[in-house]
Each structure stands twice: as structure tokens, then as C-alpha cells.
Design a protein around this motif. Structure first.
Motif, PDB file in Angstrom:
ATOM      1  N   GLU A   1       0.829  -1.203   0.000  1.00  0.00           N
ATOM      2  CA  GLU A   1       0.000   0.000   0.000  1.00  0.00           C
ATOM      3  C   GLU A   1       0.869   1.260   0.000  1.00  0.00           C
ATOM      4  O   GLU A   1       0.567   2.222  -0.705  1.00  0.00           O
ATOM      5  CB  GLU A   1      -0.933   0.000   1.204  1.00  0.00           C
ATOM      6  CG  GLU A   1      -1.988  -1.083   1.120  1.00  0.00           C
ATOM      7  CD  GLU A   1      -2.825  -1.161   2.376  1.00  0.00           C
ATOM      8  OE1 GLU A   1      -2.624  -0.349   3.302  1.00  0.00           O
ATOM      9  OE2 GLU A   1      -3.695  -2.042   2.434  1.00  0.00           O
ATOM     10  N   LEU A   2       1.938   1.243   0.771  1.00  0.00           N
ATOM     11  CA  LEU A   2       2.840   2.387   0.810  1.00  0.00           C
ATOM     12  C   LEU A   2       3.538   2.570  -0.534  1.00  0.00           C
ATOM     13  O   LEU A   2       3.641   3.688  -1.040  1.00  0.00           O
ATOM     14  CB  LEU A   2       3.878   2.219   1.925  1.00  0.00           C
ATOM     15  CG  LEU A   2       4.934   3.305   2.029  1.00  0.00           C
ATOM     16  CD1 LEU A   2       4.305   4.658   2.307  1.00  0.00           C
ATOM     17  CD2 LEU A   2       5.939   2.970   3.111  1.00  0.00           C
ATOM     18  N   THR A   3       3.989   1.479  -1.123  1.00  0.00           N
ATOM     19  CA  THR A   3       4.646   1.552  -2.434  1.00  0.00           C
ATOM     20  C   THR A   3       3.700   2.126  -3.482  1.00  0.00           C
ATOM     21  O   THR A   3       4.080   2.998  -4.264  1.00  0.00           O
ATOM     22  CB  THR A   3       5.128   0.153  -2.866  1.00  0.00           C
ATOM     23  OG1 THR A   3       5.969  -0.381  -1.850  1.00  0.00           O
ATOM     24  CG2 THR A   3       5.903   0.213  -4.164  1.00  0.00           C
ATOM     25  N   LYS A   4       2.461   1.673  -3.469  1.00  0.00           N
ATOM     26  CA  LYS A   4       1.469   2.166  -4.427  1.00  0.00           C
ATOM     27  C   LYS A   4       1.182   3.651  -4.191  1.00  0.00           C
ATOM     28  O   LYS A   4       1.069   4.427  -5.138  1.00  0.00           O
ATOM     29  CB  LYS A   4       0.185   1.347  -4.315  1.00  0.00           C
ATOM     30  CG  LYS A   4      -0.842   1.695  -5.341  1.00  0.00           C
ATOM     31  CD  LYS A   4      -2.044   0.793  -5.237  1.00  0.00           C
ATOM     32  CE  LYS A   4      -3.075   1.157  -6.288  1.00  0.00           C
ATOM     33  NZ  LYS A   4      -4.272   0.323  -6.199  1.00  0.00           N
ATOM     34  N   HIS A   5       1.084   4.042  -2.931  1.00  0.00           N
ATOM     35  CA  HIS A   5       0.826   5.449  -2.615  1.00  0.00           C
ATOM     36  C   HIS A   5       1.976   6.338  -3.094  1.00  0.00           C
ATOM     37  O   HIS A   5       1.739   7.410  -3.653  1.00  0.00           O
ATOM     38  CB  HIS A   5       0.622   5.609  -1.105  1.00  0.00           C
ATOM     39  CG  HIS A   5       0.303   7.007  -0.696  1.00  0.00           C
ATOM     40  ND1 HIS A   5      -0.915   7.599  -0.958  1.00  0.00           N
ATOM     41  CD2 HIS A   5       1.049   7.937  -0.052  1.00  0.00           C
ATOM     42  CE1 HIS A   5      -0.904   8.828  -0.494  1.00  0.00           C
ATOM     43  NE2 HIS A   5       0.282   9.065   0.064  1.00  0.00           N
ATOM     44  N   LEU A   6       3.207   5.902  -2.891  1.00  0.00           N
ATOM     45  CA  LEU A   6       4.361   6.681  -3.348  1.00  0.00           C
ATOM     46  C   LEU A   6       4.397   6.775  -4.865  1.00  0.00           C
ATOM     47  O   LEU A   6       4.764   7.814  -5.426  1.00  0.00           O
ATOM     48  CB  LEU A   6       5.656   6.077  -2.819  1.00  0.00           C
ATOM     49  CG  LEU A   6       5.883   6.181  -1.309  1.00  0.00           C
ATOM     50  CD1 LEU A   6       7.145   5.443  -0.910  1.00  0.00           C
ATOM     51  CD2 LEU A   6       5.936   7.625  -0.856  1.00  0.00           C
ATOM     52  N   GLN A   7       4.006   5.708  -5.561  1.00  0.00           N
ATOM     53  CA  GLN A   7       3.944   5.742  -7.025  1.00  0.00           C
ATOM     54  C   GLN A   7       2.882   6.727  -7.492  1.00  0.00           C
ATOM     55  O   GLN A   7       3.081   7.459  -8.461  1.00  0.00           O
ATOM     56  CB  GLN A   7       3.661   4.349  -7.580  1.00  0.00           C
ATOM     57  CG  GLN A   7       4.831   3.404  -7.471  1.00  0.00           C
ATOM     58  CD  GLN A   7       4.468   1.982  -7.867  1.00  0.00           C
ATOM     59  OE1 GLN A   7       3.301   1.633  -8.016  1.00  0.00           O
ATOM     60  NE2 GLN A   7       5.485   1.141  -8.003  1.00  0.00           N
ATOM     61  N   ASN A   8       1.748   6.768  -6.792  1.00  0.00           N
ATOM     62  CA  ASN A   8       0.692   7.716  -7.160  1.00  0.00           C
ATOM     63  C   ASN A   8       1.137   9.159  -6.939  1.00  0.00           C
ATOM     64  O   ASN A   8       0.781  10.043  -7.726  1.00  0.00           O
ATOM     65  CB  ASN A   8      -0.581   7.435  -6.364  1.00  0.00           C
ATOM     66  CG  ASN A   8      -1.284   6.180  -6.835  1.00  0.00           C
ATOM     67  OD1 ASN A   8      -1.079   5.718  -7.947  1.00  0.00           O
ATOM     68  ND2 ASN A   8      -2.092   5.607  -5.974  1.00  0.00           N
ATOM     69  N   LEU A   9       1.909   9.401  -5.890  1.00  0.00           N
ATOM     70  CA  LEU A   9       2.428  10.753  -5.652  1.00  0.00           C
ATOM     71  C   LEU A   9       3.436  11.162  -6.719  1.00  0.00           C
ATOM     72  O   LEU A   9       3.608  12.342  -6.984  1.00  0.00           O
ATOM     73  CB  LEU A   9       3.103  10.826  -4.281  1.00  0.00           C
ATOM     74  CG  LEU A   9       2.193  10.810  -3.064  1.00  0.00           C
ATOM     75  CD1 LEU A   9       3.026  10.771  -1.794  1.00  0.00           C
ATOM     76  CD2 LEU A   9       1.274  12.008  -3.055  1.00  0.00           C
ATOM     77  N   SER A  10       4.092  10.182  -7.323  1.00  0.00           N
ATOM     78  CA  SER A  10       5.121  10.460  -8.321  1.00  0.00           C
ATOM     79  C   SER A  10       4.552  10.694  -9.715  1.00  0.00           C
ATOM     80  O   SER A  10       5.267  11.140 -10.600  1.00  0.00           O
ATOM     81  CB  SER A  10       6.120   9.293  -8.378  1.00  0.00           C
ATOM     82  OG  SER A  10       6.730   9.120  -7.131  1.00  0.00           O
TER      83      SER A  10
END
Length: 155
Positions: free
Chosen positions: A106-115
């Protein structure tokens, strides 16, 4: 005195004291958590479990304890800023944790969305909407006289 836990690498954890400037904290994290010496230009930051980035590199001369809560766990992330003129692309955030997509997806996906760059849809102007509602004679650019003004002369 309260400490924070930084999670990095192969799910390693290390304690740090946030009662210092963000610059000192980030340099200490770099010294103890990053193995490669050639990464002097690497921009580091921290993210909490929910994916809230703490923006420590933007606040190097303020106390890190103002951004970090004691006794909490933070993930080490790498920040890549794109060198473009118009600065339209957001920074790219990468979790500095091996198998991060499996350990905390979930954290990895959230960071990708922020990028991801923000794509703004072009909104139609009010005039475009108005033109769609007008009769064809007015769209072509012909001047239409107001009703009742035919044959009247202005004095």
C-alpha cells in the motif's frame, strides 16, 4: 528523549534522535543507512506508514522533531527531482526498502501515485458553452439586429 525508528534496506531498523536539525538527522541517516559512498547527491526523506512524506530536505534548518513524532516508525525514501524548466513534474519517490512492494504494497502504491504527473483536463470556457447554445446565424459572425430596431433611425 524520544527516538524514531527508520526502516530501510533489507527490512533493517535503526533508531535516530529527531531532536536536531533536519540536516543533521538526514546526514546521520545517510551515514548509517546508505552503503554506497558515491551517493552524495542522493536526496533522502522519510515517510510514515500511511505514506505522508515529511519533506525534511525542504526544511533543513528546522528541528526534525517538528515534523516527526517520537516512538514512530518511518520508511526511508529516495527523492528524485526532475530537472525541467517548467517544473510541472512532481518529484519521484522511491522506497529504499528491498522487496518493498511485497512488505508494504500500500505504501509503495501510494508513493507511485504521488510520483505521477497531475493531468489536468482542460475545462471548457463559459464562452465555448455559450457558443454551443447560440443559433447558427450568430455563430458564423453575422451581426444580428435586435428586434424592433429595423427601420428606426438613431438621432
Amino acid at each position: 528523549m524520544t527516538f524514531i525508528t527508520v526502516i530501510y534496506g533489507d527490512n533493517e531498523r535503526r533508531l535516530f534522535n529527531p531532536q536536531c536539525s533536519s540536516l543533521v538527522l538526514l546526514e546521520s541517516i545517510r551515514k548509517h543507512c546508505i552503503k554506497e559512498l558515491e551517493n552524495e547527491e542522493l536526496i533522502l526523506d522519510l515517510s510514515d506508514v500511511e505514506g505522508n512524506i515529511k519533506h525534511l530536505p525542504d526544511n533543513l534548518h528546522t528541528y526534525a522533531s517538528g515534523f516527526l513524532d517520537g516512538r514512530q516508525q518511518y520508511y526511508l525514501i529516495k527523492v528524485t527531482r526532475h530537472k525541467n524548466v517548467d517544473n510541472q513534474q512532481p518529484p519521484q519517490y522511491t522506497l529504499m526498502l528491498e522487496n518493498g512492494d511485497k512488505l508494504c504494497p500500500e505504501l509503495t502504491k501510494h508513493l507511485q501515485n504521488l510520483s505521477k504527473p497531475v493531468i489536468r483536463q482542460r475545462r471548457e470556457s463559459q464562452w465555448t458553452t455559450l457558443r454551443k447554445k447560440l443559433p447558427k446565424s450568430m455563430k458564423s459572425g453575422e451581426r444580428v439586429r435586435p428586434r424592433g430596431s429595423a427601420g428606426k433611425k438613431h438621432r
